[in-house]
Write an enzyme that holds these catalytic residues in place. Sequence first.
Site, PDB file in Angstrom:
ATOM      1  N   THR A 295      -1.774  -9.163  -9.174  1.00  0.00           N
ATOM      2  CA  THR A 295      -2.464  -9.887 -10.252  1.00  0.00           C
ATOM      3  C   THR A 295      -2.489 -11.383  -9.909  1.00  0.00           C
ATOM      4  OG1 THR A 295      -1.688  -8.269 -11.841  1.00  0.00           O
ATOM      5  CG2 THR A 295      -2.427 -10.384 -12.738  1.00  0.00           C
TER       6      THR A 295
ATOM      7  N   PRO B  76       0.818  -1.225   0.000  1.00  0.00           N
ATOM      8  CA  PRO B  76       0.000   0.000   0.000  1.00  0.00           C
ATOM      9  C   PRO B  76       0.851   1.273   0.000  1.00  0.00           C
ATOM     10  CG  PRO B  76      -0.912  -1.598   1.540  1.00  0.00           C
ATOM     11  CD  PRO B  76       0.373  -2.188   1.039  1.00  0.00           C
TER      12      PRO B  76
ATOM     13  N   GLU C 271       4.381  -2.381 -13.587  1.00  0.00           N
ATOM     14  CA  GLU C 271       5.706  -2.784 -14.107  1.00  0.00           C
ATOM     15  C   GLU C 271       6.600  -1.576 -14.340  1.00  0.00           C
ATOM     16  OE1 GLU C 271       7.014  -5.564 -14.402  1.00  0.00           O
ATOM     17  OE2 GLU C 271       5.434  -7.079 -14.539  1.00  0.00           O
TER      18      GLU C 271
HETATM   19  P1  TGC Z   1      18.532   0.689  -6.921  1.00  0.00           P
HETATM   20  O1  TGC Z   1      19.330   1.110  -5.726  1.00  0.00           O
HETATM   21  O2  TGC Z   1      18.714   1.395  -8.211  1.00  0.00           O
HETATM   22  O3  TGC Z   1      18.777  -0.876  -7.185  1.00  0.00           O
HETATM   23  C1  TGC Z   1      18.718  -1.856  -6.161  1.00  0.00           C
HETATM   24  C2  TGC Z   1      19.424  -3.108  -6.695  1.00  0.00           C
HETATM   25  O4  TGC Z   1      18.707  -3.619  -7.824  1.00  0.00           O
HETATM   26  C3  TGC Z   1      19.512  -3.552  -9.014  1.00  0.00           C
HETATM   27  N1  TGC Z   1      18.610  -3.163 -10.109  1.00  0.00           N
HETATM   28  C4  TGC Z   1      18.200  -4.017 -11.030  1.00  0.00           C
HETATM   29  N2  TGC Z   1      18.523  -5.307 -11.224  1.00  0.00           N
HETATM   30  C5  TGC Z   1      17.942  -5.925 -12.266  1.00  0.00           C
HETATM   31  N3  TGC Z   1      17.068  -5.308 -13.084  1.00  0.00           N
HETATM   32  C6  TGC Z   1      16.715  -4.023 -12.913  1.00  0.00           C
HETATM   33  N4  TGC Z   1      15.840  -3.451 -13.733  1.00  0.00           N
HETATM   34  C7  TGC Z   1      17.293  -3.317 -11.840  1.00  0.00           C
HETATM   35  N5  TGC Z   1      17.182  -2.048 -11.368  1.00  0.00           N
HETATM   36  C8  TGC Z   1      18.000  -1.973 -10.304  1.00  0.00           C
HETATM   37  C9  TGC Z   1      20.587  -2.535  -8.704  1.00  0.00           C
HETATM   38  O5  TGC Z   1      21.737  -2.778  -9.485  1.00  0.00           O
HETATM   39  C10 TGC Z   1      20.827  -2.816  -7.235  1.00  0.00           C
HETATM   40  O6  TGC Z   1      21.550  -4.034  -7.143  1.00  0.00           O
HETATM   41  P2  TGC Z   1      22.591  -4.316  -5.922  1.00  0.00           P
HETATM   42  O7  TGC Z   1      23.142  -5.648  -6.215  1.00  0.00           O
HETATM   43  O8  TGC Z   1      23.598  -3.189  -6.010  1.00  0.00           O
HETATM   44  O9  TGC Z   1      21.794  -4.236  -4.670  1.00  0.00           O
HETATM   45  O10 TGC Z   1      17.018   0.672  -6.514  1.00  0.00           O
HETATM   46  P3  TGC Z   1      16.043   1.850  -6.153  1.00  0.00           P
HETATM   47  O11 TGC Z   1      15.419   1.496  -4.845  1.00  0.00           O
HETATM   48  O12 TGC Z   1      16.735   3.189  -6.250  1.00  0.00           O
HETATM   49  O13 TGC Z   1      14.915   1.727  -7.288  1.00  0.00           O
HETATM   50  C11 TGC Z   1      15.159   1.864  -8.634  1.00  0.00           C
HETATM   51  C12 TGC Z   1      13.823   1.758  -9.422  1.00  0.00           C
HETATM   52  C13 TGC Z   1      12.953   2.963  -9.106  1.00  0.00           C
HETATM   53  C14 TGC Z   1      14.174   1.780 -10.914  1.00  0.00           C
HETATM   54  C15 TGC Z   1      13.083   0.464  -9.081  1.00  0.00           C
HETATM   55  O14 TGC Z   1      12.785   0.380  -7.775  1.00  0.00           O
HETATM   56  C16 TGC Z   1      11.838   0.242  -9.892  1.00  0.00           C
HETATM   57  O15 TGC Z   1      11.909  -0.348 -10.953  1.00  0.00           O
HETATM   58  N6  TGC Z   1      10.625   0.680  -9.410  1.00  0.00           N
HETATM   59  C17 TGC Z   1       9.357   0.324 -10.056  1.00  0.00           C
HETATM   60  C18 TGC Z   1       8.674  -0.793  -9.316  1.00  0.00           C
HETATM   61  C19 TGC Z   1       7.894  -1.692 -10.224  1.00  0.00           C
HETATM   62  O16 TGC Z   1       8.053  -1.733 -11.418  1.00  0.00           O
HETATM   63  N7  TGC Z   1       7.047  -2.523  -9.633  1.00  0.00           N
HETATM   64  C20 TGC Z   1       6.327  -3.513 -10.401  1.00  0.00           C
HETATM   65  C21 TGC Z   1       5.625  -4.487  -9.506  1.00  0.00           C
HETATM   66  S1  TGC Z   1       5.101  -5.957 -10.330  1.00  0.00           S
HETATM   67  C22 TGC Z   1       3.878  -5.490 -11.367  1.00  0.00           C
HETATM   68  O17 TGC Z   1       3.582  -4.352 -11.551  1.00  0.00           O
HETATM   69  C23 TGC Z   1       3.176  -6.598 -12.091  1.00  0.00           C
HETATM   70  S2  TGC Z   1       1.913  -6.060 -13.101  1.00  0.00           S
HETATM   71  C24 TGC Z   1       1.215  -7.465 -13.703  1.00  0.00           C
HETATM   72  C25 TGC Z   1       1.655  -7.776 -15.083  1.00  0.00           C
HETATM   73  O18 TGC Z   1       2.890  -7.764 -15.354  1.00  0.00           O
HETATM   74  O19 TGC Z   1       0.843  -8.025 -15.939  1.00  0.00           O
HETATM   75  P1  FAD Z   2       3.163   5.484  -6.921  1.00  0.00           P
HETATM   76  O1  FAD Z   2       4.498   4.846  -6.878  1.00  0.00           O
HETATM   77  O2  FAD Z   2       2.590   6.030  -5.670  1.00  0.00           O
HETATM   78  O3  FAD Z   2       3.211   6.629  -8.019  1.00  0.00           O
HETATM   79  C1  FAD Z   2       2.180   7.628  -8.145  1.00  0.00           C
HETATM   80  C2  FAD Z   2       2.675   8.655  -9.191  1.00  0.00           C
HETATM   81  O4  FAD Z   2       3.907   9.258  -8.735  1.00  0.00           O
HETATM   82  C3  FAD Z   2       3.001   7.989 -10.548  1.00  0.00           C
HETATM   83  O5  FAD Z   2       2.683   8.869 -11.586  1.00  0.00           O
HETATM   84  C4  FAD Z   2       4.503   7.825 -10.458  1.00  0.00           C
HETATM   85  O6  FAD Z   2       5.146   7.740 -11.725  1.00  0.00           O
HETATM   86  C5  FAD Z   2       4.899   9.095  -9.715  1.00  0.00           C
HETATM   87  N1  FAD Z   2       6.215   8.940  -9.084  1.00  0.00           N
HETATM   88  C6  FAD Z   2       6.589   8.064  -8.108  1.00  0.00           C
HETATM   89  N2  FAD Z   2       7.897   8.200  -7.851  1.00  0.00           N
HETATM   90  C7  FAD Z   2       8.369   9.149  -8.692  1.00  0.00           C
HETATM   91  C8  FAD Z   2       9.644   9.748  -8.917  1.00  0.00           C
HETATM   92  N3  FAD Z   2      10.735   9.350  -8.243  1.00  0.00           N
HETATM   93  N4  FAD Z   2       9.736  10.709  -9.854  1.00  0.00           N
HETATM   94  C9  FAD Z   2       8.657  11.095 -10.581  1.00  0.00           C
HETATM   95  N5  FAD Z   2       7.430  10.577 -10.425  1.00  0.00           N
HETATM   96  C10 FAD Z   2       7.294   9.626  -9.479  1.00  0.00           C
HETATM   97  N6  FAD Z   2       2.380  -5.113  -8.216  1.00  0.00           N
HETATM   98  C11 FAD Z   2       2.921  -6.308  -7.849  1.00  0.00           C
HETATM   99  O7  FAD Z   2       3.835  -6.390  -7.048  1.00  0.00           O
HETATM  100  N7  FAD Z   2       2.432  -7.471  -8.401  1.00  0.00           N
HETATM  101  C12 FAD Z   2       1.420  -7.486  -9.306  1.00  0.00           C
HETATM  102  O8  FAD Z   2       1.014  -8.554  -9.778  1.00  0.00           O
HETATM  103  C13 FAD Z   2       0.834  -6.228  -9.683  1.00  0.00           C
HETATM  104  N8  FAD Z   2      -0.226  -6.207 -10.536  1.00  0.00           N
HETATM  105  C14 FAD Z   2      -0.858  -5.018 -10.791  1.00  0.00           C
HETATM  106  C15 FAD Z   2      -2.037  -5.008 -11.536  1.00  0.00           C
HETATM  107  C16 FAD Z   2      -2.727  -3.819 -11.766  1.00  0.00           C
HETATM  108  C17 FAD Z   2      -4.003  -3.826 -12.523  1.00  0.00           C
HETATM  109  C18 FAD Z   2      -2.185  -2.592 -11.280  1.00  0.00           C
HETATM  110  C19 FAD Z   2      -2.886  -1.290 -11.544  1.00  0.00           C
HETATM  111  C20 FAD Z   2      -1.024  -2.590 -10.531  1.00  0.00           C
HETATM  112  C21 FAD Z   2      -0.352  -3.798 -10.269  1.00  0.00           C
HETATM  113  N9  FAD Z   2       0.790  -3.840  -9.460  1.00  0.00           N
HETATM  114  C22 FAD Z   2       1.356  -5.042  -9.103  1.00  0.00           C
HETATM  115  C23 FAD Z   2       1.275  -2.610  -8.820  1.00  0.00           C
HETATM  116  C24 FAD Z   2       2.080  -1.703  -9.732  1.00  0.00           C
HETATM  117  O9  FAD Z   2       3.341  -2.230  -9.991  1.00  0.00           O
HETATM  118  C25 FAD Z   2       2.183  -0.319  -9.054  1.00  0.00           C
HETATM  119  O10 FAD Z   2       0.898   0.260  -9.159  1.00  0.00           O
HETATM  120  C26 FAD Z   2       3.221   0.564  -9.692  1.00  0.00           C
HETATM  121  O11 FAD Z   2       4.526   0.083  -9.424  1.00  0.00           O
HETATM  122  C27 FAD Z   2       3.116   2.026  -9.226  1.00  0.00           C
HETATM  123  O12 FAD Z   2       2.992   2.107  -7.844  1.00  0.00           O
HETATM  124  P2  FAD Z   2       1.812   2.987  -7.186  1.00  0.00           P
HETATM  125  O13 FAD Z   2       0.542   2.608  -7.841  1.00  0.00           O
HETATM  126  O14 FAD Z   2       1.933   2.827  -5.710  1.00  0.00           O
HETATM  127  O15 FAD Z   2       2.126   4.472  -7.599  1.00  0.00           O
END
Ligand code: TGC
Ligand code: FAD
Length: 395
Positions: free
Chosen positions: A175, A145, A374
């Site tokens: 998901t 959250p 993602e």
């Molecule tokens: P940071 O300090 O940059 O990195 C921490 C450690 O991770 C490594 N790293 C990566 N490794 C592999 N692939 C990548 N893309 C990586 N990005 C960073 C990095 O080298 C470091 O490694 P180590 O060994 O030195 O510890 O991390 P940060 O906390 O500053 O965050 C960077 C950031 C913002 C890019 C990252 O946290 C991020 O990608 N945030 C977005 C979160 C996100 O995408 N969540 C998705 C959740 S799952 C989902 O949404 C599923 S949707 C369902 C579907 O797919 O259909």
């Molecule tokens: P926040 O991180 O609170 O962001 C809110 C806004 O602030 C966004 O516009 C964002 O870009 C902006 N923002 C945040 N940080 C910055 C920055 N540093 N600079 C500029 N702008 C910034 N997660 C899982 O783990 N597993 C799943 O299976 C999964 N499935 C999902 C399915 C659906 C349908 C949806 C909607 C989400 C799912 N997610 C899942 C979660 C998803 O990965 C998050 O919603 C996403 O990572 C963004 O997090 P948040 O929604 O908390 O937004």
Amino acid sequence: MTSPTGAPEPDPRDLLRLDGLLSDDELLLRDTVRRWVGDRILPEVGTWFDEGRFPSRELAPELGAMGLLGMHLEGYGCAGSSATAYGLACLELEAGDSGARSFVSVQGSLAMFPIWRFGSEEQKQEFLPRMASGELIGCFGLTEPDSGSDPGSMRTRAVRDGDDWVLNGTKMWITNGSVADVAIVWARTDEGVRGFIVPTDSPGFEANDIHRKVSLRASVTSELVLTDVRVPESLRLPEVTSLRGPLSCLNEARFGILFGAAGAARACYEAALDYAGDRVQFGVPIASFQLTQRKLVEMMVRVQKATLVAIHLGRLKDTVGLAPAQVSFGKMDNVREALWVAREARSVLGANGITTEYPVIRHMNNLESVFTYEGTNEVHTLTLGQAITGLNAFT
Ligand code: TGC
Ligand code: FAD
């Protein structure tokens, strides 16, 4: 038909002949998945979307039988396909609905990949074949959250207790959460972030569906609540030592999404092209108006560019591999372009564009989630910003 230069007249649905970039095997796979989507997804997905459900148990074995679950992984019952083939499957699934692609992304790239990449031999043997066949469904719990874009701030905690770990915390927006048999849960420990394979029938594990979504309605999204959930050490992923573990899984899923977005965009463009040819106003098809032609051309160009970027990134992944910033390029640009195409297509359909009788507004609403999950558009922009300037804007 030949054009004035003698070259074949281009196909309005593939003006740049991008099919020519694909091998016979890739075209066969692409056509097989396209046919399956036509038979099994398209006839019913409007109803699933309206009703807010996705028949996971029914479809998972079919997806497994086609080799689409964990398809780019080697061994353990997985198909061992190329990254490009995996991408093409995602493209076709998302041309049906983002929910179908999400199901396959989560199962293969977010639930199976961490076991395949970071699991013990016993864990791989126990889970992967049954997940590849669709018998077991997985989910991936990273977001919380209060921790979305910044998963490093997660609060879910795992504490060692003898041979077990005790997990407490809440995961959000997961998901497949309430339909999953196993959840990959990421938690903070005294030694850093670790990953656990949590059977969802464990005492203390609860999944509550999130309702009132107007996006990705043909997909299950849940909250996971873990209250003193005991997981044996044998279900901890032994090779994960930091946030790098879950972020590595995201690279895989984001790669599927950058193909998938091109599929959703294609579906919207084709729906608009067909509609504009049929719909008559002022005595002529609306496709004959210059303003409509401009919309169709802009859509077509963006669909072709997105597909080209996807195939190029697929080829790179299959040869030298992809750096995270290259995946971000595709995820950021293809999804925003797909959303642009969907919105433009919606306007071409006029009032019909607001109903789920046509696929466009369903894709448009779905793509709002794809834009956010993602890694949001902003997260990928800043990842690219860091790659080209060397400066980290996240801190
Ligand atoms: P940071 O300090 O940059 O990195 C921490 C450690 O991770 C490594 N790293 C990566 N490794 C592999 N692939 C990548 N893309 C990586 N990005 C960073 C990095 O080298 C470091 O490694 P180590 O060994 O030195 O510890 O991390 P940060 O906390 O500053 O965050 C960077 C950031 C913002 C890019 C990252 O946290 C991020 O990608 N945030 C977005 C979160 C996100 O995408 N969540 C998705 C959740 S799952 C989902 O949404 C599923 S949707 C369902 C579907 O797919 O259909
Ligand atoms: P926040 O991180 O609170 O962001 C809110 C806004 O602030 C966004 O516009 C964002 O870009 C902006 N923002 C945040 N940080 C910055 C920055 N540093 N600079 C500029 N702008 C910034 N997660 C899982 O783990 N597993 C799943 O299976 C999964 N499935 C999902 C399915 C659906 C349908 C949806 C909607 C989400 C799912 N997610 C899942 C979660 C998803 O990965 C998050 O919603 C996403 O990572 C963004 O997090 P948040 O929604 O908390 O937004």
